[in-house]
Design an enzyme around this catalytic site. Structure first.
Site, PDB file in Angstrom:
ATOM      1  N   GLY A 401      -9.906   7.140 -22.333  1.00 45.11           N
ATOM      2  CA  GLY A 401     -11.344   7.124 -22.801  1.00 45.11           C
ATOM      3  C   GLY A 401     -12.397   6.944 -21.545  1.00 45.11           C
ATOM      4  O   GLY A 401     -11.787   7.226 -20.373  1.00 45.11           O
ATOM      5  N   GLY A 403     -15.718   4.851 -19.574  1.00 40.31           N
ATOM      6  CA  GLY A 403     -16.773   4.039 -19.432  1.00 40.31           C
ATOM      7  C   GLY A 403     -18.079   4.260 -19.036  1.00 40.31           C
ATOM      8  O   GLY A 403     -18.342   5.225 -19.019  1.00 40.31           O
ATOM      9  N   GLY A 406     -17.036   6.012 -15.208  1.00 38.25           N
ATOM     10  CA  GLY A 406     -15.530   6.677 -14.984  1.00 38.25           C
ATOM     11  C   GLY A 406     -14.698   6.691 -16.258  1.00 38.25           C
ATOM     12  O   GLY A 406     -15.001   6.334 -17.155  1.00 38.25           O
ATOM     13  N   VAL A 408     -10.877   6.322 -18.243  1.00 39.55           N
ATOM     14  CA  VAL A 408      -9.913   5.181 -17.851  1.00 39.55           C
ATOM     15  C   VAL A 408      -8.570   5.608 -18.407  1.00 39.55           C
ATOM     16  O   VAL A 408      -8.384   6.614 -19.526  1.00 39.55           O
ATOM     17  CB  VAL A 408     -10.362   3.863 -19.026  1.00 39.55           C
ATOM     18  CG1 VAL A 408      -9.367   3.100 -18.927  1.00 39.55           C
ATOM     19  CG2 VAL A 408     -11.711   3.482 -18.956  1.00 39.55           C
ATOM     20  N   LYS A 422      -9.700   2.310 -14.159  1.00 43.50           N
ATOM     21  CA  LYS A 422     -11.111   2.845 -14.342  1.00 43.50           C
ATOM     22  C   LYS A 422     -11.200   3.764 -13.175  1.00 43.50           C
ATOM     23  O   LYS A 422     -11.355   3.195 -12.035  1.00 43.50           O
ATOM     24  CB  LYS A 422     -11.991   1.911 -14.455  1.00 43.50           C
ATOM     25  CG  LYS A 422     -13.354   2.543 -15.158  1.00 43.50           C
ATOM     26  CD  LYS A 422     -14.101   1.479 -15.788  1.00 43.50           C
ATOM     27  CE  LYS A 422     -15.442   2.044 -16.506  1.00 43.50           C
ATOM     28  NZ  LYS A 422     -16.375   0.947 -17.056  1.00 43.50           N
ATOM     29  N   ASP A 520     -24.842  -2.925 -23.451  1.00 45.36           N
ATOM     30  CA  ASP A 520     -24.389  -1.765 -24.356  1.00 45.36           C
ATOM     31  C   ASP A 520     -23.497  -2.238 -25.284  1.00 45.36           C
ATOM     32  O   ASP A 520     -21.979  -1.859 -25.486  1.00 45.36           O
ATOM     33  CB  ASP A 520     -23.818  -0.784 -23.374  1.00 45.36           C
ATOM     34  CG  ASP A 520     -23.464   0.634 -24.152  1.00 45.36           C
ATOM     35  OD1 ASP A 520     -24.509   0.807 -25.328  1.00 45.36           O
ATOM     36  OD2 ASP A 520     -22.902   1.309 -23.556  1.00 45.36           O
TER      37      ASP A 520
END
Length: 723
Positions: A401, A403, A406, A408, A422, A520
């Protein structure tokens, strides 16, 4: 026979020339709409003129003086490039205009590209905002991301000096890759009251950085003229990998003499002519050989030029001498050997220089990234080669996924330890490096069982690579919204996860030094490990603060649906902003609904409004996403729901602190466990009865776990000598 051969040769050359001339469109199809060329696989007129219906375009020729080619319904096309795989379009800006009494005019831009073959270019576009009291947010239709920026100025800026968007009355931020839909909204912190005399409007749009010039825009009023800047859309001909497409020759779109190029942004492939060939790669006959000898301005040769398939040769025979202007200088055998020897020495020296340069660059990156200091800390330092091997050179099958800054990837180290690596996206190196250093600074302060742990760093790259512990059971978002997941089947499991998340946030706000605002909090940033323990992750938007101090954001970060409305309007990020986002996560766990979507119950308004309404009307049980076992459990749920309601209060002053939230949730869990233990004791006493006639120890098997046994020993008074 000679005559026949000459005829065939002429026909062959004529056919080849005709194929080159007609390489723009299919035979019988229009190759232009207005002043825009339309290359295949695109087409107009008949659907058969395009490779499929996704590439069929609308040419509006109702007005002979204003013929336009449209992408979708309202995006005029400026140009189409087969070589780059792009379509350049005009897209109207989103805006808000004010007068002294308030909002005068507004427009939110919602763009849907339709087919999955099309994506906004993440390398050429940027979200651009103009105004002196203006912020803009952008996100996608599914609410998977949101970002934005804030433009401020107290006096009218001299836009003649602001050719680039430097931050005075204008700001820019990159857009992510793989984006098919875009929603842009514009807002103002104080309705332009302080800048009304020279800036009544604020507006935002996606702009192609190759053609962007701030002088073309400025602080204009939308009553004068609309802004329709250039934006770039990338396309792929099919949403397959090259390997999968080439396996089926009947559907493979690339013709002869072509290469298949996989696009990371479009998650599909495009076709390109091989070097030395030219034409349209999507036609069956593909690309044609270039006769380089007929284009001496481009392909230089001072000797005898000879065309070859895909290339050309330039021969300088031994002994041939030129006049100093055109031709080749003569060569002797000794000269040839000298040239060969010099070439070998040059190659060896080049390799040595490259190796030394690469080593020197790694050493420089290590020092620039603080390696001298960090190597003496407890954090592990990884080499670039070590992480590349662990992730199989960042294979797409290892992708987990994205982040804050960047992508991962899952990695397996040499000692079989699984990690999450990452890697920066690399769109804006300076910005990415700043955000990377920022995240390192944040996460290095954290040590809590419910926060994802930083295991180490790689400092040999220009931007450091971060290595986290690998969390195996995905995100809370996946388990809430995947109805096949059984992890959240019971209320006890949901209460435990929400308590663990609250403990992590309380640690960040109250126990970390200096305190940390996450910035977040959302269900996708809460991970579950092999024991389904909650772990808070992704500190790309986090900030370090002094106690009880707010941070004024230079750009709004967060996710639609979870953003604190007070932070959105004022730009002040506080610990209470995390409390609001956490309250939305609590609501998500209770109802099973996405915060950014409408209620699944068919009523107008979002799930937040429906949730508050259910509390006021005592209908909470109707919107729960799980089964309630008894009245005691329902009482617990109602307490948590009231706590969530307090967390999402529009005023930060009226929200509880994370410590108050964590203490309340811990108290509820402990109370529930005590009641459960008391209930079990009562069942045991009921089974034993009064009086007891058993004097032996009792051993029971836990039938729910076949290979697990629980030994329960009771000291029981014996009545009588026999049983």
């Amino acid at each position: 026979m000679m005559l026949l051969w000459l005829v065939l040769l002429c026909l062959s050359k004529a056919t080849k020339a005709a194929m080159a001339d007609s390489s723009v469109t299919k035979p019988g199809c229009s190759d232009k709409c207005g002043n825009v060329n339309i290359p295949y696989p695109f087409g107009i007129g008949e659907t058969s003129c395009a490779i499929n219906e996704n590439f069929f375009l609308n040419c509006s020729d109702t007005n002979a003086n204003d013929i336009k080619l449209f992408f979708g319904e309202n995006m005029p096309i400026k140009s189409i490039s087969v070589e780059e795989g792009t379509v350049s379009v005009n897209i109207d800006a989103a805006f808000r205009c004010f007068n002294k009494t308030g909002l005068r005019q507004e427009f939110d831009q919602i763009i849907t590209l339709g087919s999955e073959s099309f994506r906004f270019s993440d390398t050429q576009n940027k979200l651009t905002v103009f105004g002196c009291d203006t912020f803009a947010l952008m996100g996608d239709a599914d609410g998977n991301f949101s970002t934005g920026c804030l433009a401020l100025c107290s006096d009218a800026p001299n836009m003649e000096q602001e050719k680039t968007c430097s931050g005075v009355g204008c700001c820019q931020t990159p857009i992510p890759h793989n984006l098919n839909t875009l929603h842009i909204i514009v807002g103002s912190l104080s309705d332009h009251k302080e800048v009304m005399d020279f800036n009544p409007c604020g507006y935002a749009f996606v702009a192609d950085q190759r053609t962007f010039n701030a002088l073309d825009y400025g602080l204009r009023d939308y009553s004068d003229a609309l802004v329709s800047p250039d934006a770039v859309i990338e396309w792929v001909v099919s949403e397959e990998t090259c390997e999968a497409a080439q396996a089926d020759s009947s559907t493979y779109a690339c013709g002869g003499n072509t290469n298949c190029n996989f696009s990371r942004n479009g998650q599909g492939y495009r076709c390109l002519c091989k070097e030395g060939f030219r034409g349209n790669p999507y036609f069956p006959y593909g690309c044609q050989d270039i006769d380089e000898c007929k284009e001496p301005e481009t392909y230089k040769c001072e000797g005898r030029c000879k065309n070859t398939i895909g290339n050309y040769t330039c021969n300088c025979p031994v002994g041939m001498r030129g006049d100093g202007k055109v031709g080749c200088q003569g060569f002797r055998i000794t000269t040839i050997f000298a040239v060969i020897g010099a070439s070998i020495v040059f190659v060896i020296m080049s390799v040595l220089i490259f190796v030394l340069f690469k080593r020197r660059r790694k050493e420089k990156n290590f020092l620039d990234n603080g390696g001298k200091l960090l190597k003496h800390q407890r954090v592990r330092i990884f080499s670039e080669a070590e992480l590349s091997k662990a992730t199989n050179n960042y294979d797409k099958n290892r992708f987990l996924g994205e982040g804050g800054f960047g992508s991962v990837y899952r990695g397996i180290l040499a000692d079989n330890v699984e990690v999450a690596v990452k890697k920066p996206k690399g769109v804006d190196k300076a910005q990415v490096n700043e955000e990377s250093q920022h995240e390192i600074g944040i996460v290095s302060q954290v040590n809590h069982k419910n926060v994802v742990k930083l295991l180490g760093l790689c400092l040999e790259t220009k931007v450091p690579l971060l290595v986290y512990e690998f969390i195996s059971n995905g995100t809370l978002y996946q388990h809430v919204h995947d109805k096949k997941s059984h992890i959240l089947k019971t209320w006890k499991a949901r209460l435990r996860i929400v308590e663990e998340t609250a403990l992590a946030l309380n640690y960040l706000h109250s126990l970390a030094y200096p305190p940390i605002i996450h910035g977040d909090i959302k269900s996708t940033n809460i991970l579950l490990d092999e024991n389904y323990t909650a772990k808070v992750s992704d500190f790309g938007a986090s900030v370090l603060i002094s106690a009880d101090e707010a941070v004024i954001a230079t750009k709004i970060q967060g996710t639609f649906g979870y953003l604190d409305p007070e932070y959105l309007m004022t730009g002040n990020l506080t610990a209470k902003s995390d409390v609001y986002s956490f309250g939305i996560v609590m609501l998500e766990l209770l109802t099973g609904e996405k915060p950014s979507s409408n209620s699944r119950f068919g009523e107008k308004g979002n799930i937040i409004q429906h949730f508050i309404s259910s509390l006021e009307n005592n209908t909470l049980h109707q919107i729960l996403d799980f089964e309630v076992s008894d009245e005691d459990e329902m009482d617990e749920i109602e307490v948590v729901a009231e706590l969530a309601k307090r967390c999402i209060h529009s005023s930060g002053m009226k929200r509880p602190t994370m410590k108050e939230v964590a203490d309340e949730l811990s108290r509820l869990r402990k109370l529930g466990e005590d009641m459960s233990a008391q209930h079990n004791n009562e069942e045991t006493e009921h089974l034993l009865g009064e009086p007891s006639y058993f004097s032996k120890d009792i051993v029971t098997a836990n039938m729910n776990q076949p290979d697990t046994y629980t030994v329960k020993i009771f000291e029981i008074e014996s009545y009588g000598d026999s049983i």
